[in-house]
Design a protein around this motif. Sequence first.
Motif, mmCIF file in Angstrom:
data_model
loop_
_atom_site.group_PDB
_atom_site.id
_atom_site.type_symbol
_atom_site.label_atom_id
_atom_site.label_comp_id
_atom_site.label_asym_id
_atom_site.label_seq_id
_atom_site.Cartn_x
_atom_site.Cartn_y
_atom_site.Cartn_z
ATOM 1 N N VAL A 8 95.137 45.775 -80.439
ATOM 2 C CA VAL A 8 94.013 44.964 -79.981
ATOM 3 C C VAL A 8 92.759 45.362 -80.752
ATOM 4 C CG1 VAL A 8 92.559 44.326 -78.022
ATOM 5 C CG2 VAL A 8 95.005 44.726 -77.676
ATOM 6 N N VAL B 265 99.755 52.623 -79.576
ATOM 7 C CA VAL B 265 99.533 51.609 -80.616
ATOM 8 C C VAL B 265 98.099 51.661 -81.131
ATOM 9 C CG1 VAL B 265 99.445 49.132 -81.067
ATOM 10 C CG2 VAL B 265 101.359 50.089 -79.770
ATOM 11 N N GLN B 266 97.144 51.829 -80.210
ATOM 12 C CA GLN B 266 95.739 51.900 -80.624
ATOM 13 C C GLN B 266 95.496 53.133 -81.491
ATOM 14 O OE1 GLN B 266 95.239 48.513 -79.592
ATOM 15 N NE2 GLN B 266 93.154 49.335 -79.689
ATOM 16 N N GLN C 64 101.978 53.213 -73.844
ATOM 17 C CA GLN C 64 102.403 52.470 -75.027
ATOM 18 C C GLN C 64 101.211 51.849 -75.742
ATOM 19 O OE1 GLN C 64 105.221 49.363 -74.266
ATOM 20 N NE2 GLN C 64 105.438 48.793 -76.423
ATOM 21 N N ARG C 65 100.303 51.250 -74.966
ATOM 22 C CA ARG C 65 99.126 50.637 -75.576
ATOM 23 C C ARG C 65 98.231 51.693 -76.218
ATOM 24 N NH1 ARG C 65 97.657 47.894 -71.559
ATOM 25 N NH2 ARG C 65 98.580 45.921 -72.186
ATOM 26 N N SER D 254 88.856 42.346 -73.531
ATOM 27 C CA SER D 254 89.957 43.021 -72.839
ATOM 28 C C SER D 254 89.512 43.950 -71.725
ATOM 29 C CB SER D 254 90.783 43.834 -73.853
ATOM 30 O OG SER D 254 91.219 43.033 -74.918
ATOM 31 N N HIS E 94 92.242 48.770 -70.721
ATOM 32 C CA HIS E 94 92.622 47.361 -70.831
ATOM 33 C C HIS E 94 92.880 46.785 -69.442
ATOM 34 C CE1 HIS E 94 94.606 43.695 -72.175
ATOM 35 N NE2 HIS E 94 94.300 44.012 -73.426
ATOM 36 N N GLN F 138 99.519 44.013 -85.586
ATOM 37 C CA GLN F 138 99.412 42.881 -84.675
ATOM 38 C C GLN F 138 100.731 42.649 -83.931
ATOM 39 O OE1 GLN F 138 98.043 39.915 -82.501
ATOM 40 N NE2 GLN F 138 96.683 40.918 -83.961
ATOM 41 N N GLN F 139 101.826 42.786 -84.625
ATOM 42 C CA GLN F 139 103.129 42.581 -83.990
ATOM 43 C C GLN F 139 103.451 43.657 -82.961
ATOM 44 O OE1 GLN F 139 105.891 42.250 -87.289
ATOM 45 N NE2 GLN F 139 105.572 40.051 -87.448
ATOM 46 N N MET F 140 102.838 44.816 -83.099
ATOM 47 C CA MET F 140 103.039 45.890 -82.128
ATOM 48 C C MET F 140 102.130 45.762 -80.911
ATOM 49 S SD MET F 140 103.431 49.170 -84.684
ATOM 50 C CE MET F 140 103.824 50.323 -83.369
ATOM 51 N N GLY F 141 101.198 44.801 -80.929
ATOM 52 C CA GLY F 141 100.296 44.613 -79.809
ATOM 53 C C GLY F 141 98.936 45.259 -79.985
ATOM 54 N N ASP G 107 97.746 52.780 -70.129
ATOM 55 C CA ASP G 107 99.120 52.449 -70.515
ATOM 56 C C ASP G 107 99.508 53.290 -71.732
ATOM 57 O OD1 ASP G 107 101.349 51.244 -71.853
ATOM 58 O OD2 ASP G 107 101.009 49.410 -70.729
#
Length: 270
Positions: A47, A238-239, A234-235, A172, A226, A42-45, A232
Amino acid sequence: IVSGAVAERMRYSAYLVFAALMGLCIYPVYAHWAWNPGGWLQQMGFVDLAGGGAIHAVGAWCSLAGLVVLGPRLGRFGRNGEVRDIPGHNLPMVALGGFILWLGWFGFNGGSIVGLDKGNLGAVLLNTHLAACAGAVGALGFMRITRRPVLMTATVNGSLCGLASITAGAASLSPAFALLTGLVGGALCIWGAERLRTLRIDDAVDAIAVHGIGGVWGLFAVGLFHQAGLFDPQRIGVQLLGITASFLWAFPTAWLLFKGIDKLMVLRAP
């Protein structure tokens, strides 16, 4: 999710023990990572609106672990590897069950937004419905284009995979990308279910294809589509990290629990 995958061969008492341990030990850990403000994902973003990872992917990985330990139903596979169908006996009930789940998903996704003041409840419900419709069309189209038998049961599963695919990103994604996400999910569901059968994994209701493939694809689709920015890097990273973490946590932990239960009280019904 697990109960559907292991149906028709597991002792009920053994299933209840695993369900309790999963609810106490496996699910809460990943849910904390994904949803709690202090969770590292969650802290890394990361979703995951309503549990594409925390519920669907984790449930699918636990199902896979159970099937590996439990083995297939008797007669499901021939000695030469051929797959023998064990069809459902009541197609109207299959359809009814699919529509009940479809209706319930409006509460599942819509109830996961943080307050009505956010103004996106309508968009979440619309995306949920569009993805379900597209999932059915994707499954139907895939069977038709690849000249497979066009089955109602597989089409219903395609709609459910569309729903699982939009679970993470219902708040999103734009409606157009919700449609695309559901469409791809429905097609992947048919392909994935067949792939599992070639690996001699007997999933009674194709729960892994619906919830695992749908959940994983939906998490990845959030990174791709998104509304805050398409593709993106970075996103997406993270996913993908969240997807990987769901497998590395849920599958080996569930496998150890199933093996332990099997040693202590025997998993398989006689």
